[in-house]
Write an enzyme that holds these catalytic residues in place. Structure first.
Site: not given
Ligand SMILES: [Ca+2]
Length: 382
Positions: A91, A156, A249, A259, A270
Site C-alpha cells: 500500500q 494503511h 465507517e 473513533y 481477519y
C-alpha cells in the site's frame, strides 16, 4: 420496588434503544438500477492513486510508484519532475497531491508519500512550488513538513490532505499502518487525524495543544485507514475509513473525539475474531453510517457543481471492493444515509469534483484509468 416491565414492552424498548444507538449499516444495499451519468475515458495511467484539481481545470494526479502528473481534460499528460524518492510496495508509494489554498499566489502544492528510511518507511507530508516553463513542469523549494517517526513496516498509510475552509490549516489522515494499538496511543501519530498549520506545525487550538509533542498535532483519535477526508459545504469535516472484515465507517470528525479503533468496530478481525461493537463503549464516537460487508471506501468529494443538481451537498465516495461510487446525503441532525450505489464493475480509487461540475474518478490498477462523469441525456418530458 420497580414494577417489572412486561417482556414484549421490554423487547420493544430494547429494540428502540438499539436503533437509537447503532449506526445504520449500508453494506447489503443493492446497486442503483440506472446511472444518471455517462463515462468518458480521459487517460490511461500507471496505478493512479489520487487526484485534485488546480484552479485552471487540470488535475494533479499521483501514480503509486512515485510519478506526479498534470492531466488535462483532453487526456494530455505532463510529468512533474522533482518528486522525492518514495518507498513503493504494497500500500506504500506516492499518495495524494493537492494545491495549497494560496496556490494562486505561491504556486505551492502539498503531497504525501511513503518516505523510505531506516527500518522501512513512514508517511510524510511535503510542500513544494510547482514551476512550469517551456512545456516542462518541476517541483522546487521542496520542504518535508511532517514525517512519521520511527519508520517501520505496514500499509494503511491514510495520507489524505484536506485544507480547512479558512485556508489557515490542513488536516492529514494517518493510518494505523496495520499495527492497531498505536491508534489509541496519544504519543503516536498513527491512527490519527492531524491538524497542522500550513508550515506543518501544531495548529493553534488543537485539543491537546498544551501537551506538546505529537499530542499537540492530534485532532482526532482511533482511526484505522482513512482514505477519504473532506469538508462539507456547511463546514463540517467528514472522513471515511476502511474497517477490517466489515465495519467500513463514515465519521463526522470532531476535535478531540475518539473513533474507537481497534477497541470497537462493526467488523471482525481477519479470521473472524470478534471485536466489541461501538455501542458497547459509549466513550467512543459512533460512525454516522457503516458498511458490513465492506465497500473499501477510497476518495471523498462533496458535490457542489451545476451539472448534477440532484447531487448538490451530497458526498460521493469511491469504492474499491464495492467496485463503484456511492452517494451519501446528510440531514441537519448529523444523520447520513446512502442514496445511490452505482456499479462500475471495477475498483474505484478516488473521486473528485472538477471545476466545470463534472466528476472525475480513478479506476484502480496498472493500467488504471481516469474517467469523467457527465450527465446522461434524459428522455424528453412530454
Ligand atoms: Ca470507529
Amino acid at each position: 420496588m420497580r414494577r417489572p416491565i412486561p417482556p414484549l414492552a421490554a423487547l420493544a424498548l430494547w429494540g428502540f434503544a438499539a436503533q437509537a444507538q447503532e449506526a445504520p449499516n449500508f453494506g447489503e444495499a443493492p446497486f442503483s438500477e440506472t446511472r444518471p451519468f455517462v463515462l468518458t475515458e480521459i487517460a490511461e495511467m500507471n496505478s493512479p492513486w489520487a487526484l485534485a484539481f488546480l484552479p485552471d481545470g487540470r488535475a494533479l494526479v499521483t501514480e503509486h510508484e512515485g510519478a506526479l502528473l498534470l492531466l488535462r481534460p483532453t487526456g494530455e499528460k505532463l510529468k512533474v519532475s522533482g518528486v522525492p524518492p518514495v518507498a513503493y510496495g504494497g500500500q506504500n508509494g506516492l499518495f495524494h497531491a493537492a494545491p495549497s489554498p494560496r496556490f494562486a499566489e505561491t504556486g505551492e502544492i502539498y503531497f504525501t508519500y511513503a518516505e523510505p528510511g531506516e527500518g522501512g518507511s513512514g508517511p510524510a507530508l511535503a510542500r513544494a512550488k510547482l514551476v512550469e516553463a517551456e512545456g516542462a513542469a518541476r517541483l522546487e523549494d521542496l520542504a518535508v513538513l511532517w514525517r512519521q517517526e520511527p519508520k517501520g513496516g505496514g500499509g494503511h498509510p491514510g495520507a489524505i490532505i484536506a485544507f480547512d475552509p479558512s485556508g489557515e490549516s490542513l488536516f492529514l489522515t494517518v493510518g494505523d499502518r496495520q499495527r492497531m494499538a498505536p491508534a489509541q496511543d496519544p504519543d503516536q501519530a498513527l491512527g490519527k487525524i492531524l491538524r497542522l498549520t500550513l508550515d506543518g506545525a501544531a495548529a493553534p487550538g488543537n485539543p491537546w495543544e498544551a501537551e506538546g509533542g505529537v499530542r499537540a498535532l492530534i485532532w482526532s483519535t482511533g482511526h484505522r485507514n482513512p482514505y477519504g477526508l473532506a469538508f462539507a459545504p456547511d463546514g463540517r469535516l467528514w472522513s471515511h475509513e476502511m474497517g477490517p472484515q466489515g465495519g467500513d465507517e463514515l465519521n463526522l470528525i470532531k476535535a478531540g473525539a475518539n473513533y474507537g479503533w481497534p477497541e470497537v468496530s462493526y467488523g471482525v478481525h481477519y479470521g473472524g475474531r470478534a471485536i466489541p461493537k461501538p455501542p458497547a463503549r459509549p466513550e467512543f464516537t459512533e460512525p454516522a453510517l457503516y458498511w458490513a460487508p465492506v465497500i473499501a471506501p477510497a476518495g471523498l468529494t462533496f458535490y457542489q457543481g451545476d451539472l448534477f443538481p440532484d447531487w448538490r451537498d451530497s458526498a460521493l465516495i469511491g469504492a474499491l471492493a464495492g467496485e463503484g461510487i456511492v452517494r451519501v446525503a446528510f440531514d441537519r441532525a448529523e444523520g447520513a444515509r446512502q442514496l445511490d450505489r452505482w456499479s462500475f464493475e471495477t475498483r474505484i480509487r478516488d473521486v473528485e469534483t472538477a471545476p466545470d461540475g463534472s466528476v472525475w474518478a480513478i479506476e484502480d490498477g496498472s493500467p488504471g484509468r481516469v474517467w469523467r462523469l457527465t450527465p446522461a441525456e434524459r428522455a424528453p418530458t412530454p
